[in-house]
Design a protein around this motif. Sequence first.
Motif, PDB file in Angstrom:
ATOM      1  N   GLU A 126       0.884  -1.308   0.025  1.00 49.00           N
ATOM      2  CA  GLU A 126       0.090   0.091   0.140  1.00 49.00           C
ATOM      3  C   GLU A 126       0.844   0.921  -0.074  1.00 49.00           C
ATOM      4  N   ASP A 127       1.991   1.355   0.878  1.00 45.56           N
ATOM      5  CA  ASP A 127       2.847   2.513   0.750  1.00 45.56           C
ATOM      6  C   ASP A 127       3.464   2.627  -0.516  1.00 45.56           C
ATOM      7  N   ALA A 128       3.921   1.495  -1.166  1.00 45.22           N
ATOM      8  CA  ALA A 128       4.627   1.711  -2.281  1.00 45.22           C
ATOM      9  C   ALA A 128       3.686   2.052  -3.607  1.00 45.22           C
ATOM     10  N   SER A 129       2.192   1.713  -3.415  1.00 47.02           N
ATOM     11  CA  SER A 129       1.417   2.078  -4.332  1.00 47.02           C
ATOM     12  C   SER A 129       1.074   3.653  -3.973  1.00 47.02           C
ATOM     13  N   ILE A 130       1.032   3.972  -2.747  1.00 43.92           N
ATOM     14  CA  ILE A 130       0.662   5.453  -2.735  1.00 43.92           C
ATOM     15  C   ILE A 130       1.733   6.333  -3.036  1.00 43.92           C
ATOM     16  N   ILE A 131       2.950   5.820  -3.029  1.00 50.11           N
ATOM     17  CA  ILE A 131       4.300   6.641  -3.342  1.00 50.11           C
ATOM     18  C   ILE A 131       4.443   6.625  -4.950  1.00 50.11           C
ATOM     19  N   ALA A 132       3.955   5.522  -5.629  1.00 47.80           N
ATOM     20  CA  ALA A 132       3.930   5.368  -6.980  1.00 47.80           C
ATOM     21  C   ALA A 132       2.750   6.436  -7.441  1.00 47.80           C
ATOM     22  N   SER A 133       1.767   6.424  -6.853  1.00 41.12           N
ATOM     23  CA  SER A 133       0.587   7.329  -7.407  1.00 41.12           C
ATOM     24  C   SER A 133       1.039   8.995  -7.130  1.00 41.12           C
ATOM     25  N   THR A 134       1.678   8.947  -6.122  1.00 40.47           N
ATOM     26  CA  THR A 134       2.302  10.507  -5.686  1.00 40.47           C
ATOM     27  C   THR A 134       3.207  10.914  -6.758  1.00 40.47           C
ATOM     28  N   THR A 135       4.016   9.943  -7.147  1.00 36.13           N
ATOM     29  CA  THR A 135       5.104  10.226  -8.217  1.00 36.13           C
ATOM     30  C   THR A 135       4.337  10.593  -9.537  1.00 36.13           C
ATOM     31  N   THR A 136       3.429   9.539  -9.949  1.00 39.99           N
ATOM     32  CA  THR A 136       2.734   9.862 -11.253  1.00 39.99           C
ATOM     33  C   THR A 136       2.302  11.200 -11.140  1.00 39.99           C
ATOM     34  N   VAL A 137       1.288  11.420 -10.068  1.00 41.89           N
ATOM     35  CA  VAL A 137       0.673  12.901 -10.186  1.00 41.89           C
ATOM     36  C   VAL A 137       1.477  14.020 -10.271  1.00 41.89           C
ATOM     37  N   SER A 138       2.651  13.963  -9.538  1.00 45.16           N
ATOM     38  CA  SER A 138       3.602  15.057  -9.718  1.00 45.16           C
ATOM     39  C   SER A 138       4.497  15.073 -10.989  1.00 45.16           C
ATOM     40  N   THR A 139       4.657  13.933 -11.557  1.00 44.53           N
ATOM     41  CA  THR A 139       5.177  14.050 -12.996  1.00 44.53           C
ATOM     42  C   THR A 139       4.256  14.587 -14.075  1.00 44.53           C
ATOM     43  N   ALA A 140       2.862  14.104 -13.942  1.00 39.64           N
ATOM     44  CA  ALA A 140       1.860  14.732 -14.863  1.00 39.64           C
ATOM     45  C   ALA A 140       1.633  16.215 -14.450  1.00 39.64           C
ATOM     46  N   THR A 141       1.850  16.616 -13.388  1.00 37.41           N
ATOM     47  CA  THR A 141       1.782  18.188 -12.915  1.00 37.41           C
ATOM     48  C   THR A 141       2.874  18.870 -13.653  1.00 37.41           C
ATOM     49  N   THR A 142       4.172  18.314 -13.473  1.00 36.09           N
ATOM     50  CA  THR A 142       5.146  18.993 -14.096  1.00 36.09           C
ATOM     51  C   THR A 142       4.897  18.993 -15.820  1.00 36.09           C
ATOM     52  N   LEU A 143       4.589  17.739 -16.249  1.00 36.42           N
ATOM     53  CA  LEU A 143       4.314  17.694 -17.673  1.00 36.42           C
ATOM     54  C   LEU A 143       3.359  19.119 -18.116  1.00 36.42           C
ATOM     55  N   SER A 144       2.341  18.906 -17.309  1.00 36.20           N
ATOM     56  CA  SER A 144       1.186  19.879 -17.537  1.00 36.20           C
ATOM     57  C   SER A 144       1.738  21.487 -17.424  1.00 36.20           C
ATOM     58  N   GLN A 145       2.585  21.650 -16.444  1.00 39.44           N
ATOM     59  CA  GLN A 145       3.017  22.908 -16.305  1.00 39.44           C
ATOM     60  C   GLN A 145       4.105  23.245 -17.412  1.00 39.44           C
ATOM     61  N   ASP A 146       4.928  22.286 -17.792  1.00 42.64           N
ATOM     62  CA  ASP A 146       5.897  22.422 -19.165  1.00 42.64           C
ATOM     63  C   ASP A 146       5.127  22.691 -20.295  1.00 42.64           C
ATOM     64  N   SER A 147       4.075  21.979 -20.365  1.00 49.66           N
ATOM     65  CA  SER A 147       3.276  22.083 -21.754  1.00 49.66           C
ATOM     66  C   SER A 147       2.468  23.461 -21.814  1.00 49.66           C
ATOM     67  N   VAL A 148       2.000  23.982 -20.532  1.00 54.11           N
ATOM     68  CA  VAL A 148       1.416  25.163 -20.264  1.00 54.11           C
ATOM     69  C   VAL A 148       2.430  26.415 -20.634  1.00 54.11           C
ATOM     70  N   SER A 149       3.529  26.332 -20.150  1.00 51.83           N
ATOM     71  CA  SER A 149       4.603  27.266 -20.420  1.00 51.83           C
ATOM     72  C   SER A 149       5.150  27.320 -21.889  1.00 51.83           C
ATOM     73  N   ARG A 150       5.206  26.054 -22.496  1.00 52.70           N
ATOM     74  CA  ARG A 150       5.566  25.928 -23.904  1.00 52.70           C
ATOM     75  C   ARG A 150       4.334  26.708 -24.762  1.00 52.70           C
ATOM     76  N   TYR A 151       2.982  26.413 -24.412  1.00 53.37           N
ATOM     77  CA  TYR A 151       2.142  27.121 -24.971  1.00 53.37           C
ATOM     78  C   TYR A 151       2.145  28.489 -24.994  1.00 53.37           C
ATOM     79  N   GLU A 152       2.423  28.995 -23.872  1.00 58.58           N
ATOM     80  CA  GLU A 152       2.352  30.689 -23.600  1.00 58.58           C
ATOM     81  C   GLU A 152       3.665  31.214 -24.466  1.00 58.58           C
ATOM     82  N   SER A 153       4.608  30.506 -24.452  1.00 56.24           N
ATOM     83  CA  SER A 153       5.796  31.091 -25.141  1.00 56.24           C
ATOM     84  C   SER A 153       5.506  31.006 -26.546  1.00 56.24           C
ATOM     85  N   CYS A 154       4.923  29.857 -27.105  1.00 56.85           N
ATOM     86  CA  CYS A 154       4.580  29.872 -28.466  1.00 56.85           C
ATOM     87  C   CYS A 154       3.482  30.949 -28.948  1.00 56.85           C
TER      88      CYS A 154
END
Length: 244
Positions: A126-154
Amino acid sequence: MADNGSEPPALPESKAFPYEEYECKICYNYFDLDRRAPKILECLHTFCEECLHALQLCEERPWRISCPVCRHRTSVPDYRIQNLPNNTKVTEDFPLYIDSDPVPQDALPPHPPPMHPALVALRREEDASIIASTTTVSTATTLSQDSVSRYESCRNCRRLALTTGCVCVIFSLLSMLVLLFMGLIFVHSHGGPPSPAGPLCLSIASILAMVSAMVTWLLYWLKDRPEHETGRSSASTNASRRNA
């Protein structure tokens, strides 16, 4: 009195306290409200929490426990013995039965019994799944922020290009009109030989007209381009995420 046929009167018996109802049938210690809390099973047999912990460690599956008297299996809520219901009949009389019996009780170990190995493995998963889900959410958040910043720069680059192109087109049109007017004046000048500046101005005006047309076409193409490019970039991003 025996000759008369009458029975002798019964002697009054002292009312003894039922100590057996308030002791665990495994360790023979009195129940309390702490680690020896009276836990009642589905078969209505009552044992202390400490002994039931020890029995659970002997079970292959921690979500159930077998009664040591009748072997009836009772499900353990959330795999925890303390979640079993207490025998309220015993807890209501506490500490009356302990105060009435001065016999000392066995001392408990300083630490509670360990958790079942299967339960420890489940908690780790359960702890491993929680850590994996947290990592996935943080990675998705980072990707979304990068995509938003790139879209704004474009978008900013596109606005700058459109503004520059419009200024160039306006400047080219104005220059073309001025050169065209000056070329016509030089070509149709009266009272003297025709000046070579007239054809030169007309040539430059025609070149500026072609440049204006090309820049205008580029502006229209750049204005309509982000819709198609956004769809392609989102599709490539989704494909890369699926491959990852």
